[in-house]
Scaffold this motif. Sequence first.
Motif, PDB file in Angstrom:
ATOM      1  N   LEU A 169      13.595   3.389  18.272  1.00  0.00           N
ATOM      2  CA  LEU A 169      13.393   4.816  18.060  1.00  0.00           C
ATOM      3  C   LEU A 169      12.614   5.383  19.243  1.00  0.00           C
ATOM      4  CD1 LEU A 169      13.616   7.262  16.162  1.00  0.00           C
ATOM      5  CD2 LEU A 169      11.530   6.467  15.034  1.00  0.00           C
ATOM      6  N   ILE A 170      13.220   6.320  19.929  1.00  0.00           N
ATOM      7  CA  ILE A 170      12.639   6.852  21.167  1.00  0.00           C
ATOM      8  C   ILE A 170      12.273   8.314  20.975  1.00  0.00           C
ATOM      9  CG2 ILE A 170      13.059   7.299  23.602  1.00  0.00           C
ATOM     10  CD1 ILE A 170      15.014   5.046  23.615  1.00  0.00           C
ATOM     11  N   GLY A 187       0.811  -1.197   0.000  1.00  0.00           N
ATOM     12  CA  GLY A 187       0.000   0.000   0.000  1.00  0.00           C
ATOM     13  C   GLY A 187       0.850   1.255   0.000  1.00  0.00           C
ATOM     14  N   ALA A 188       0.191   2.378  -0.053  1.00  0.00           N
ATOM     15  CA  ALA A 188       0.886   3.646  -0.155  1.00  0.00           C
ATOM     16  C   ALA A 188       1.501   4.070   1.162  1.00  0.00           C
ATOM     17  CB  ALA A 188      -0.075   4.724  -0.640  1.00  0.00           C
ATOM     18  N   GLY A 189       0.936   3.629   2.257  1.00  0.00           N
ATOM     19  CA  GLY A 189       1.433   4.057   3.548  1.00  0.00           C
ATOM     20  C   GLY A 189       1.118   3.012   4.593  1.00  0.00           C
ATOM     21  N   VAL A 190       1.443   3.346   5.841  1.00  0.00           N
ATOM     22  CA  VAL A 190       1.137   2.461   6.957  1.00  0.00           C
ATOM     23  C   VAL A 190      -0.356   2.552   7.252  1.00  0.00           C
ATOM     24  CG1 VAL A 190       1.597   1.950   9.375  1.00  0.00           C
ATOM     25  CG2 VAL A 190       3.445   2.781   7.897  1.00  0.00           C
ATOM     26  N   SER A 191      -0.983   1.407   7.342  1.00  0.00           N
ATOM     27  CA  SER A 191      -2.414   1.368   7.567  1.00  0.00           C
ATOM     28  C   SER A 191      -2.715   0.691   8.893  1.00  0.00           C
ATOM     29  CB  SER A 191      -3.090   0.611   6.422  1.00  0.00           C
ATOM     30  OG  SER A 191      -4.475   0.512   6.630  1.00  0.00           O
ATOM     31  N   GLN A 192      -3.589   1.304   9.675  1.00  0.00           N
ATOM     32  CA  GLN A 192      -3.980   0.733  10.953  1.00  0.00           C
ATOM     33  C   GLN A 192      -5.492   0.530  10.995  1.00  0.00           C
ATOM     34  OE1 GLN A 192      -1.150   3.614  13.474  1.00  0.00           O
ATOM     35  NE2 GLN A 192      -2.071   1.994  14.724  1.00  0.00           N
ATOM     36  N   SER A 193      -5.890  -0.557  11.643  1.00  0.00           N
ATOM     37  CA  SER A 193      -7.327  -0.791  11.802  1.00  0.00           C
ATOM     38  C   SER A 193      -7.603  -1.413  13.167  1.00  0.00           C
ATOM     39  CB  SER A 193      -7.839  -1.710  10.684  1.00  0.00           C
ATOM     40  OG  SER A 193      -7.170  -2.955  10.712  1.00  0.00           O
ATOM     41  N   PRO A 194      -8.763  -1.102  13.760  1.00  0.00           N
ATOM     42  CA  PRO A 194      -9.707  -0.096  13.289  1.00  0.00           C
ATOM     43  C   PRO A 194      -9.199   1.315  13.576  1.00  0.00           C
ATOM     44  CG  PRO A 194     -10.410  -0.919  15.405  1.00  0.00           C
ATOM     45  CD  PRO A 194      -9.176  -1.708  15.036  1.00  0.00           C
ATOM     46  N   SER A 195      -9.881   2.319  13.039  1.00  0.00           N
ATOM     47  CA  SER A 195      -9.502   3.707  13.342  1.00  0.00           C
ATOM     48  C   SER A 195      -9.927   4.073  14.756  1.00  0.00           C
ATOM     49  CB  SER A 195     -10.170   4.660  12.349  1.00  0.00           C
ATOM     50  OG  SER A 195      -9.728   4.411  11.048  1.00  0.00           O
ATOM     51  N   ASN A 196     -11.079   3.579  15.124  1.00  0.00           N
ATOM     52  CA  ASN A 196     -11.616   3.837  16.460  1.00  0.00           C
ATOM     53  C   ASN A 196     -12.153   2.537  17.042  1.00  0.00           C
ATOM     54  OD1 ASN A 196     -11.796   6.869  17.176  1.00  0.00           O
ATOM     55  ND2 ASN A 196     -12.390   6.775  15.035  1.00  0.00           N
ATOM     56  N   LEU A 237       8.120  12.968   9.565  1.00  0.00           N
ATOM     57  CA  LEU A 237       9.468  13.488   9.774  1.00  0.00           C
ATOM     58  C   LEU A 237       9.545  14.945   9.336  1.00  0.00           C
ATOM     59  CD1 LEU A 237      12.477  12.835  10.463  1.00  0.00           C
ATOM     60  CD2 LEU A 237      12.759  12.334   8.033  1.00  0.00           C
ATOM     61  N   LEU A 238      10.162  15.782  10.161  1.00  0.00           N
ATOM     62  CA  LEU A 238      10.415  17.171   9.788  1.00  0.00           C
ATOM     63  C   LEU A 238      11.855  17.308   9.301  1.00  0.00           C
ATOM     64  CD1 LEU A 238       9.508  20.151   9.664  1.00  0.00           C
ATOM     65  CD2 LEU A 238      10.289  20.382  12.037  1.00  0.00           C
ATOM     66  N   LEU A 239      12.800  16.911  10.126  1.00  0.00           N
ATOM     67  CA  LEU A 239      14.184  16.936   9.682  1.00  0.00           C
ATOM     68  C   LEU A 239      15.021  15.972  10.521  1.00  0.00           C
ATOM     69  CD1 LEU A 239      15.953  18.675  11.940  1.00  0.00           C
ATOM     70  CD2 LEU A 239      14.975  20.619  10.783  1.00  0.00           C
ATOM     71  N   ARG A 240      16.193  15.647   9.968  1.00  0.00           N
ATOM     72  CA  ARG A 240      17.099  14.744  10.669  1.00  0.00           C
ATOM     73  C   ARG A 240      18.473  15.388  10.763  1.00  0.00           C
ATOM     74  NH1 ARG A 240      16.653   9.863   6.565  1.00  0.00           N
ATOM     75  NH2 ARG A 240      14.816  11.021   5.890  1.00  0.00           N
ATOM     76  N   HIS A 241      19.161  15.118  11.838  1.00  0.00           N
ATOM     77  CA  HIS A 241      20.459  15.739  12.077  1.00  0.00           C
ATOM     78  C   HIS A 241      21.454  15.413  10.976  1.00  0.00           C
ATOM     79  CE1 HIS A 241      24.601  14.946  13.746  1.00  0.00           C
ATOM     80  NE2 HIS A 241      24.536  16.253  13.716  1.00  0.00           N
ATOM     81  N   GLN A 253      12.461   1.383   6.805  1.00  0.00           N
ATOM     82  CA  GLN A 253      13.088   0.468   5.853  1.00  0.00           C
ATOM     83  C   GLN A 253      14.079  -0.468   6.524  1.00  0.00           C
ATOM     84  OE1 GLN A 253      14.710   2.734   2.621  1.00  0.00           O
ATOM     85  NE2 GLN A 253      13.770   1.375   1.138  1.00  0.00           N
ATOM     86  N   GLN A 254      14.796   0.052   7.497  1.00  0.00           N
ATOM     87  CA  GLN A 254      15.707  -0.780   8.257  1.00  0.00           C
ATOM     88  C   GLN A 254      15.699  -0.276   9.675  1.00  0.00           C
ATOM     89  OE1 GLN A 254      19.005   0.281   5.680  1.00  0.00           O
ATOM     90  NE2 GLN A 254      19.986   1.351   7.370  1.00  0.00           N
ATOM     91  N   ALA A 255      16.382  -0.994  10.560  1.00  0.00           N
ATOM     92  CA  ALA A 255      16.223  -0.702  11.977  1.00  0.00           C
ATOM     93  C   ALA A 255      16.813   0.642  12.370  1.00  0.00           C
ATOM     94  CB  ALA A 255      16.841  -1.800  12.820  1.00  0.00           C
ATOM     95  N   GLN A 256      17.955   0.963  11.858  1.00  0.00           N
ATOM     96  CA  GLN A 256      18.696   2.076  12.433  1.00  0.00           C
ATOM     97  C   GLN A 256      18.795   3.250  11.478  1.00  0.00           C
ATOM     98  OE1 GLN A 256      19.898   1.938  15.503  1.00  0.00           O
ATOM     99  NE2 GLN A 256      21.402   3.567  15.667  1.00  0.00           N
ATOM    100  N   GLY A 257      18.452   4.407  11.973  1.00  0.00           N
ATOM    101  CA  GLY A 257      18.829   5.619  11.271  1.00  0.00           C
ATOM    102  C   GLY A 257      17.944   6.090  10.154  1.00  0.00           C
ATOM    103  N   THR A 258      16.870   5.394   9.867  1.00  0.00           N
ATOM    104  CA  THR A 258      16.046   5.807   8.741  1.00  0.00           C
ATOM    105  C   THR A 258      14.721   6.375   9.207  1.00  0.00           C
ATOM    106  OG1 THR A 258      15.184   3.561   8.527  1.00  0.00           O
ATOM    107  CG2 THR A 258      17.063   4.146   7.156  1.00  0.00           C
ATOM    108  N   GLU A 259      14.050   7.057   8.316  1.00  0.00           N
ATOM    109  CA  GLU A 259      12.787   7.705   8.629  1.00  0.00           C
ATOM    110  C   GLU A 259      11.734   6.666   8.968  1.00  0.00           C
ATOM    111  OE1 GLU A 259      11.358  10.119   5.467  1.00  0.00           O
ATOM    112  OE2 GLU A 259       9.453  10.591   6.446  1.00  0.00           O
ATOM    113  N   ALA A 260      10.981   6.938  10.011  1.00  0.00           N
ATOM    114  CA  ALA A 260       9.837   6.096  10.368  1.00  0.00           C
ATOM    115  C   ALA A 260       8.576   6.717   9.797  1.00  0.00           C
ATOM    116  CB  ALA A 260       9.732   5.964  11.885  1.00  0.00           C
ATOM    117  N   PHE A 261       7.743   5.896   9.186  1.00  0.00           N
ATOM    118  CA  PHE A 261       6.481   6.346   8.601  1.00  0.00           C
ATOM    119  C   PHE A 261       5.350   5.850   9.499  1.00  0.00           C
ATOM    120  CE2 PHE A 261       7.879   7.972   4.504  1.00  0.00           C
ATOM    121  CZ  PHE A 261       9.148   7.422   4.398  1.00  0.00           C
TER     122      PHE A 261
END
Lengths: 114, 112
Positions: free
Chosen positions: B100-101, A1-10, B46-50, A96-104
């Motif tokens: 991630l904390i 999918g396009a993004g992370v999906s959670q269910s139910p919403s409420n 995400l807004l920004l990362r160091h 995408q991986q555990a360390q250092g990447t953006e969380a969606f």
Amino acid sequence: GAGVSQSPSNKVTEKGKDVELRCDPISGHTALYWYRQSLGQGLEFLIYFQGNSAPDKSGLPSDRFSAERTGGSVSTLTIQRTQQEDSAVYLCASSQQAQGTEAFFGQGTRLTVV
Amino acid sequence: AQRVTQPEKLLSVFKGAPVELKCNYSYSGSPELFWYVQYSRQRLQLLLRHISRESIKGFTADLNKGETSFHLKKPFAQEEDSAMYYCALYPPGSSNTGKLIFGQGTTLQVKP
């Protein structure tokens, strides 16, 4: 999918009942996180998965909380014998991986225990 | 205890005023630091990362290892900046790899 999906919403549940919250991460993301967002409490870490294993379960508030992830994809957070203090927004995120990447993040599940 | 601290729950400023959202961390070493934002009725993002040393929507954040801080700054606040801001990090060390904390969050309110 396009993004992370959670269910139910409420979800509104009676005290003492069990609930299951579902998270569908972005395809290919190996890391998956569960957080709890309460008024005045910020974002509380619950558990994270690397693949299907959970290296850190230290954030789970009690043994009523459990989570699993199957096939490196969908995750379920289960709360048994719900209490009123469990009322919160439960957020799931993947990266995408555990360390250092953006969380969606998903849009969250708002749980109300009455 | 190892933690991320955002000392202000609410920061209220007028449009055009400078903004500084504080974040302190208590880990030794070099954690990977981020700022996330949640606008009303939207997902946390995400807004920004160091590591990128980027400026997003006019916001910047400088890592001060001596003070173990990663404050978020913007010289001139806009009304659309009103949101909840979270400081976050991946702690250094293999024992915490991948965890991630987040801090407690600061609500920024920009008044017209």
